[in-house]
Design an enzyme around this catalytic site. Structure first.
Site, PDB file in Angstrom:
ATOM      1  N   SER A  17       6.521  -0.641 -15.109  1.00 18.41           N
ATOM      2  CA  SER A  17       6.695  -2.105 -14.980  1.00 18.41           C
ATOM      3  C   SER A  17       8.011  -2.605 -15.562  1.00 18.41           C
ATOM      4  O   SER A  17       8.067  -3.658 -16.192  1.00 18.41           O
ATOM      5  CB  SER A  17       5.502  -2.842 -15.608  1.00 18.41           C
ATOM      6  OG  SER A  17       4.307  -2.495 -14.944  1.00 18.41           O
ATOM      7  N   HIS A  55       5.684  13.657 -12.003  1.00 17.58           N
ATOM      8  CA  HIS A  55       5.294  12.248 -12.113  1.00 17.58           C
ATOM      9  C   HIS A  55       3.776  12.154 -12.280  1.00 17.58           C
ATOM     10  O   HIS A  55       3.034  12.969 -11.733  1.00 17.58           O
ATOM     11  CB  HIS A  55       5.745  11.495 -10.857  1.00 17.58           C
ATOM     12  CG  HIS A  55       5.619  10.014 -10.993  1.00 17.58           C
ATOM     13  ND1 HIS A  55       4.422   9.359 -10.839  1.00 17.58           N
ATOM     14  CD2 HIS A  55       6.533   9.059 -11.305  1.00 17.58           C
ATOM     15  CE1 HIS A  55       4.612   8.061 -11.042  1.00 17.58           C
ATOM     16  NE2 HIS A  55       5.881   7.858 -11.328  1.00 17.58           N
ATOM     17  N   GLU A 104       6.670   7.793 -19.218  1.00 17.13           N
ATOM     18  CA  GLU A 104       5.987   6.813 -18.386  1.00 17.13           C
ATOM     19  C   GLU A 104       4.521   6.720 -18.798  1.00 17.13           C
ATOM     20  O   GLU A 104       3.701   7.534 -18.355  1.00 17.13           O
ATOM     21  CB  GLU A 104       6.075   7.218 -16.904  1.00 17.13           C
ATOM     22  CG  GLU A 104       7.475   7.228 -16.349  1.00 17.13           C
ATOM     23  CD  GLU A 104       7.493   6.939 -14.857  1.00 17.13           C
ATOM     24  OE1 GLU A 104       8.299   6.101 -14.449  1.00 17.13           O
ATOM     25  OE2 GLU A 104       6.696   7.525 -14.108  1.00 17.13           O
ATOM     26  N   GLY A 116       2.901   0.187 -12.490  1.00 13.01           N
ATOM     27  CA  GLY A 116       2.423  -0.667 -11.403  1.00 13.01           C
ATOM     28  C   GLY A 116       1.390  -1.692 -11.835  1.00 13.01           C
ATOM     29  O   GLY A 116       0.727  -2.309 -11.009  1.00 13.01           O
ATOM     30  N   ASN A 174      12.508   4.950  -8.138  1.00 15.50           N
ATOM     31  CA  ASN A 174      11.531   5.831  -7.498  1.00 15.50           C
ATOM     32  C   ASN A 174      10.817   5.011  -6.430  1.00 15.50           C
ATOM     33  O   ASN A 174       9.977   4.179  -6.753  1.00 15.50           O
ATOM     34  CB  ASN A 174      10.542   6.344  -8.562  1.00 15.50           C
ATOM     35  CG  ASN A 174       9.430   7.173  -7.958  1.00 15.50           C
ATOM     36  OD1 ASN A 174       9.457   7.504  -6.761  1.00 15.50           O
ATOM     37  ND2 ASN A 174       8.442   7.525  -8.765  1.00 15.50           N
ATOM     38  N   TRP A 175      11.192   5.254  -5.185  1.00 17.51           N
ATOM     39  CA  TRP A 175      10.640   4.438  -4.096  1.00 17.51           C
ATOM     40  C   TRP A 175       9.211   4.830  -3.752  1.00 17.51           C
ATOM     41  O   TRP A 175       8.550   4.169  -2.984  1.00 17.51           O
ATOM     42  CB  TRP A 175      11.526   4.557  -2.845  1.00 17.51           C
ATOM     43  CG  TRP A 175      12.911   4.003  -2.994  1.00 17.51           C
ATOM     44  CD1 TRP A 175      13.483   3.483  -4.130  1.00 17.51           C
ATOM     45  CD2 TRP A 175      13.915   3.910  -1.976  1.00 17.51           C
ATOM     46  NE1 TRP A 175      14.762   3.068  -3.878  1.00 17.51           N
ATOM     47  CE2 TRP A 175      15.064   3.326  -2.566  1.00 17.51           C
ATOM     48  CE3 TRP A 175      13.975   4.266  -0.630  1.00 17.51           C
ATOM     49  CZ2 TRP A 175      16.242   3.088  -1.842  1.00 17.51           C
ATOM     50  CZ3 TRP A 175      15.143   4.038   0.094  1.00 17.51           C
ATOM     51  CH2 TRP A 175      16.255   3.454  -0.519  1.00 17.51           C
ATOM     52  N   LYS A 176       8.736   5.936  -4.293  1.00 20.49           N
ATOM     53  CA  LYS A 176       7.367   6.436  -4.017  1.00 20.49           C
ATOM     54  C   LYS A 176       7.142   6.496  -2.497  1.00 20.49           C
ATOM     55  O   LYS A 176       8.062   6.847  -1.775  1.00 20.49           O
ATOM     56  CB  LYS A 176       6.342   5.572  -4.743  1.00 20.49           C
ATOM     57  CG  LYS A 176       6.658   5.434  -6.249  1.00 20.49           C
ATOM     58  CD  LYS A 176       5.574   4.811  -7.047  1.00 20.49           C
ATOM     59  CE  LYS A 176       5.990   4.744  -8.520  1.00 20.49           C
ATOM     60  NZ  LYS A 176       4.953   4.192  -9.386  1.00 20.49           N
ATOM     61  N   GLY A 228       9.853   1.741 -10.487  1.00 18.44           N
ATOM     62  CA  GLY A 228       9.064   1.839  -9.261  1.00 18.44           C
ATOM     63  C   GLY A 228       9.190   0.565  -8.442  1.00 18.44           C
ATOM     64  O   GLY A 228      10.180   0.361  -7.732  1.00 18.44           O
ATOM     65  N   GLY A 229       8.210  -0.312  -8.562  1.00 23.66           N
ATOM     66  CA  GLY A 229       8.130  -1.520  -7.729  1.00 23.66           C
ATOM     67  C   GLY A 229       9.428  -2.314  -7.641  1.00 23.66           C
ATOM     68  O   GLY A 229       9.838  -2.725  -6.545  1.00 23.66           O
ATOM     69  N   GLU A 231       1.652  10.316 -10.982  1.00 20.00           N
ATOM     70  CA  GLU A 231       0.893  10.214  -9.730  1.00 20.00           C
ATOM     71  C   GLU A 231       0.700  11.588  -9.108  1.00 20.00           C
ATOM     72  O   GLU A 231      -0.307  11.852  -8.449  1.00 20.00           O
ATOM     73  CB  GLU A 231       1.608   9.250  -8.764  1.00 20.00           C
ATOM     74  CG  GLU A 231       1.420   7.805  -9.206  1.00 20.00           C
ATOM     75  CD  GLU A 231       2.572   6.885  -8.870  1.00 20.00           C
ATOM     76  OE1 GLU A 231       3.412   7.229  -8.028  1.00 20.00           O
ATOM     77  OE2 GLU A 231       2.628   5.792  -9.483  1.00 20.00           O
TER      78      GLU A 231
HETATM   79  P1  13P Z   1       6.473   0.677 -11.671  1.00 18.64           P
HETATM   80  O1  13P Z   1       7.888   0.293 -12.044  1.00 18.64           O
HETATM   81  O2  13P Z   1       6.059   0.138 -10.330  1.00 18.64           O
HETATM   82  O3  13P Z   1       5.503   0.324 -12.756  1.00 18.64           O
HETATM   83  O4  13P Z   1       6.450   2.264 -11.526  1.00 18.64           O
HETATM   84  C1  13P Z   1       6.972   3.052 -12.538  1.00 18.64           C
HETATM   85  C2  13P Z   1       7.059   4.453 -12.062  1.00 18.64           C
HETATM   86  O5  13P Z   1       6.072   5.114 -11.876  1.00 18.64           O
HETATM   87  C3  13P Z   1       8.400   4.998 -11.801  1.00 18.64           C
HETATM   88  O6  13P Z   1       8.349   6.364 -11.575  1.00 18.64           O
END
Ligand code: 13P
Length: 252
Positions: free
Chosen positions: A213, A95, A167, A173, A9-11, A234-235, A97
């Site tokens: 993470s 998600h 999640e 993050g 997920n590149w956000k 994510g990251g 967020e």
């Molecule tokens: P991180 O891997 O940066 O913690 O993010 C997880 C996430 O929200 C994937 O959708």
């Protein structure tokens, strides 16, 4: 036997130019990988370029959201038929967020999910508690509420097309991964909920990803848990070496 699924997920990251560079690097790193479904979820504006870069490759394309109406006066929105026409296979829905910053609720998650299923997109539906909820011992109540609210009214056949992502918001993050045992506990709870709500066959079929993470260092221990079927990253999905290492670490 559930096939592992790793999604990046590149956000809100990567311009179209940067997206092509990352995709090209990933293709080189992942060319020999078998036995894992790999999905890249770039921002909407990158989808067409990433799709073109992925031609003749086994990496699938996913979007990060969609709107529930097919077309009409909804300025700024993107619909399921538009994503489908572009060759998008997966879509992340609900998600945390989006729940936190864009007022997403179980109700709107459910509407988006129906639109995705109607048009043959594979939904990745996210559930998870925040830190205050975990500390107040409400984790299972929140997970049950997210599952009941988001997945209500689905038939068992529809449910089988859904990928779930657990999640925990406090692990996103932050560098604080849930321990494999903490994640497994919730994944097992979700699978029991699926068995109660649908049937054992459906519960055994649905893949449940962990997200929060995830790194090359913790993927193997997470994947060793019986109810963890992959990761939503994510990251660590923003750099080819770390995402490729996670994909390879998920080969069971
Ligand atoms: P991180 O891997 O940066 O913690 O993010 C997880 C996430 O929200 C994937 O959708």
């Amino acid at each position: 036997m559930r096939k592992p699924i790793i999604a990046g997920n590149w956000k809100l990251n990567k311009t179209p130019h940067e997206a092509i560079l990352l995709t090209d690097e990933l293709k080189r790193e992942l060319v020999d990988v078998e036995g894992v479904d790999i999905v890249l979820c770039p921002p909407f504006i990158d989808l067409a370029d990433v799709k073109e870069a992925l031609i003749d490759h086994n990496i699938a394309l996913g979007a990060q959201n969609l709107f529930w109406e097919d077309a009409g006066a909804f300025t700024g929105e993107i619909s399921a038929p538009m994503l489908k026409d572009l060759g998008v296979a997966y879509v992340i829905i609900g998600h945390s967020e989006r729940r936190q910053y864009f007022h997403e609720t179980n109700e709107t998650v459910s509407k988006r999910l129906r639109a995705a299923l109607k048009h043959g997109l594979n939904p990745i539906v996210c559930v998870g508690e925040n830190l205050a909820q975990r500390e107040a011992n409400q984790t299972f109540d929140i997970i049950k509420d997210h599952c009941e609210g988001s997945l209500k009214g689905l038939s068992a056949e529809e449910m089988k097309k859904v990928v779930l992502a657990y999640e925990p918001v406090w692990a996103i993050g932050t560098g604080k991964t849930a321990t494999p045992a903490q994640a497994q506990e919730v994944h097992a709870f979700i699978r029991q909920w699926l068995a109660r709500t649908f049937d054992e066959g459906t519960a055994g079929h649905v893949r449940i990803q962990y997200g929060g993470s995830v790194t090359p260092d913790n993927i193997a221990a997470l994947m060793a848990q019986p109810d963890i079927d992959g990761a939503l990253v994510g990251g660590a999905s923003l750099k080819a070496p770390s995402f490729a290492a996670i994909v390879k670490g998920a080969q069971k």
